[in-house]
Design an enzyme around this catalytic site. Structure first.
Site, PDB file in Angstrom:
ATOM      1  N   LYS A  81       0.849  -1.205   0.000  1.00  0.00           N
ATOM      2  CA  LYS A  81       0.000   0.000   0.000  1.00  0.00           C
ATOM      3  C   LYS A  81       0.880   1.249   0.000  1.00  0.00           C
ATOM      4  CE  LYS A  81      -4.022   1.962   2.427  1.00  0.00           C
ATOM      5  NZ  LYS A  81      -4.882   1.857   3.621  1.00  0.00           N
ATOM      6  N   SER A 156      -9.780   2.147   2.546  1.00  0.00           N
ATOM      7  CA  SER A 156      -8.916   2.882   1.656  1.00  0.00           C
ATOM      8  C   SER A 156      -7.961   1.980   0.855  1.00  0.00           C
ATOM      9  CB  SER A 156      -8.081   3.885   2.453  1.00  0.00           C
ATOM     10  OG  SER A 156      -7.260   3.220   3.389  1.00  0.00           O
ATOM     11  N   SER A 180      -9.902  -0.262   6.768  1.00  0.00           N
ATOM     12  CA  SER A 180      -9.328  -0.193   5.416  1.00  0.00           C
ATOM     13  C   SER A 180      -8.596  -1.436   4.945  1.00  0.00           C
ATOM     14  CB  SER A 180      -8.386   0.998   5.306  1.00  0.00           C
ATOM     15  OG  SER A 180      -9.136   2.171   5.181  1.00  0.00           O
TER      16      SER A 180
HETATM   17  N1  GLN Z   1     -13.159   4.315   5.806  1.00  0.00           N
HETATM   18  C1  GLN Z   1     -12.622   4.793   7.056  1.00  0.00           C
HETATM   19  C2  GLN Z   1     -12.248   6.245   6.932  1.00  0.00           C
HETATM   20  O1  GLN Z   1     -12.446   6.794   5.886  1.00  0.00           O
HETATM   21  C3  GLN Z   1     -11.446   3.944   7.467  1.00  0.00           C
HETATM   22  C4  GLN Z   1     -10.206   4.304   6.780  1.00  0.00           C
HETATM   23  C5  GLN Z   1      -9.022   3.465   7.177  1.00  0.00           C
HETATM   24  O2  GLN Z   1      -9.154   2.451   7.844  1.00  0.00           O
HETATM   25  N2  GLN Z   1      -7.848   3.956   6.811  1.00  0.00           N
HETATM   26  O3  GLN Z   1     -11.771   6.824   7.860  1.00  0.00           O
END
Ligand code: GLN
Length: 500
Positions: A81, A156, A180
């Site tokens: 990532k 994400s 994410s």
């Molecule tokens: N979807 C969540 C957010 O937008 C989690 C994001 C993540 O785990 N990095 O904060």
């Protein structure tokens, strides 16, 4: 498609270590696959063919000289990532702010992968600074779900999960602040694990919300995730929140789970993580998974975690607050984007114009929300209250884990939705993480494992398994037993038909 890209990481490792294939061949097969399909999937922001092949050749040279493999995954390539730093290799975090930045250092996760002989194929697409649930907040365009290219791959870390589902990589690394790793795993029928907070070093993980961020393994099988988890986990003095305790035997737990039953294991179904807002197909898949756990011998009870209903609200105060502070480092002075640097603007104007141009709408929304929540006069009412809720959620988990060994729920309330469907509705987007956020707030370990395809739309559904902090091995035992009983889901995808 070359057969090599169809194999699991464990199978590839065996073939490489017994000399049946070389690590360079395996890496090249995945690079070829990326070249063939990534135009459609867009899982990668940067492919590092030379770097990956160099690592692979070093592994091959070692093996040819009769030395033992440097790790159980030596030679097995991986997708990383783009939020983890890689020395000399672009790291953008999906943001224009960091376009062209070449980090001067490796994240500890990156370093451990290199030391383990894992070729890094490239950096995967993500929502900007890991804020989002669909990868549509990437400044470089969205990733497409290999199950249906018109649908989101989750976020994400949508690039990491899509790279697995498209057979571009057998392993990937994600990061999970509020889901994410797990939500992308669920919507692509792959496996993703958020380790216990502090279990994997955050050094070199570009910070979004430091008290929640955690890097973790992604794979197509539970065993593959366990093998990768063991490579990246362990104490790191460079991270003040890194836990100085031995990592439980995760791959052993996965192997034991796959062989055995779940006699003597107590599983709690979280009452609060179902009901309104959950698709019928998701709930029926979940019920079938629970029935399968019972068939495996687990004792299943219903458990109440009364404060989980407040988790999303608390998260959307805590995470933006920490983000507003963490992202202050992108000030146009130290590194990254700098605009209006023509001598006619003050330093403050350069900072402000650069942040205006460099950050996307969601990042700006979070910075503003967080700044507001932390501002004097509002701090106690917002940030302070959210921290109290966080404590109550941690206590809910503690009480639940006095009754049961693991908790289960759906990973997400819905199957992958269409690209564009929720981009203009932040709240609808945030609701994707309603099941995953409690584990981040409490810091404990959680996994998403495929539970089949929804009987409504034929799209992937994930089962979430949650364990107490430092008991990550329970995820692997239960996850592998369930996976073995359920049978593969991703195979149903068949070969991705790349548009010609
Ligand atoms: N979807 C969540 C957010 O937008 C989690 C994001 C993540 O785990 N990095 O904060």
């Amino acid at each position: 498609m070359s057969d090599l890209t169809r194999l699991t990481a464990a199978e590839l490792a065996e073939k490489i270590h017994t000399g049946e294939v070389t690590a360079a061949e395996v890496t090249q097969a995945h690079l070829d696959r990326i070249a063939a399909v990534d135009g459609d999937v867009h899982a990668f922001l940067h492919v590092d063919a030379e770097g990956a092949l160099e690592t692979a050749r070093a592994v091959d040279a070692d093996l040819a000289a009769g030395r033992a493999p440097v790790s159980p995954l030596a030679g097995v390539p991986l997708a990383l990532k783009d939020v983890l730093t890689t020395r000399g290799v672009p790291t953008t975090c999906g943001s224009k702010t960091l376009e062209g930045w070449l980090p001067p250092y490796d994240a500890t996760v990156t370093r451990r992968l290199r030391e383990a002989g894992v070729p890094v194929l490239g950096k995967t697409n993500m929502d900007e600074f890991a804020m989002g649930s669909s990868t549509e907040n990437s400044a470089y365009g969205p990733t497409h779900n290999p199950w249906d290219l018109d649908r989101i791959p989750g976020g994400s870390g949508g690039g990491s999960s899509a790279s697995l589902a498209a057979y571009e990589a057998p392993l990937a690394i994600g990061t999970d602040t509020g889901g994410s790793i797990r939500q992308p795993a669920a919507v692509t029928a792959t496996v993703g694990v958020k380790p216990t907070y502090g279990g994997v070093s955050r050094y070199g993980l570009v910070a979004f919300s430091s008290s929640l961020d955690q890097a973790g393994p992604c794979g197509r099988t539970v065993l593959d995730a366990a093998l990768l988890h063991e490579v990246i986990a362990g104490h790191d003095p460079m991270d003040a929140t890194s836990i100085d305790a031995p990592v439980p035997a995760l791959a052993d737990a996965a192997r034991e789970g796959a062989r055995g039953d779940l006699n003597g294991v107590k599983v709690g179904v979280v009452r609060e993580l179902s009901g309104d807002g959950y698709q019928g197909g998701v709930l029926r898949s979940f019920d079938a998974a629970v029935a399968q756990l019972k068939e495996l011998g687990a004792e299943v009870v219903e458990v109440s975690c009364p404060h989980f209903g407040y988790a999303l609200s608390a998260y959307y105060l805590i995470a933006p607050s920490e983000c507003s502070s963490n992202l202050a480092r992108f000030d146009a002075m130290r590194y990254g984007l700098r605009v209006a640097d023509d001598g006619s603007h003050s330093a403050e104007e350069v900072m402000s114009l650069t942040r205006e141009e460099g950050f996307g709408a969601e990042v700006k929304r979070r910075v503003m929300l967080g700044t507001y929540a932390l501002s004097s006069g509002y701090y106690d009412a917002y940030y302070g209250s959210a921290q109290k809720v966080r404590t109550l959620i941690t206590r809910d988990f503690a009480a639940a884990f006095e009754q049961v060994d693991v908790l289960v729920s759906p990973t997400t309330p819905v199957t992958p939705f269409k690209l564009g469907e929720k981009v203009d509705d932040p709240l609808a987007m945030y609701l994707n993480d309603i099941c995953s956020i409690p584990a981040n707030l409490a810091g404990n370990a959680a996994m998403s494992v495929p539970s089949g395809l929804s009987d409504e739309d034929g799209l992937p559904v994930g089962l979430q398994i949650m364990a107490p902090a430092l008991a990550d091995d329970r995820l692997y035992r239960v996850g592998a037993a369930y996976e073995a009983a359920r049978g593969p889901v991703l195979d149903k995808l068949g070969e991705l038909e790349a548009a010609k």
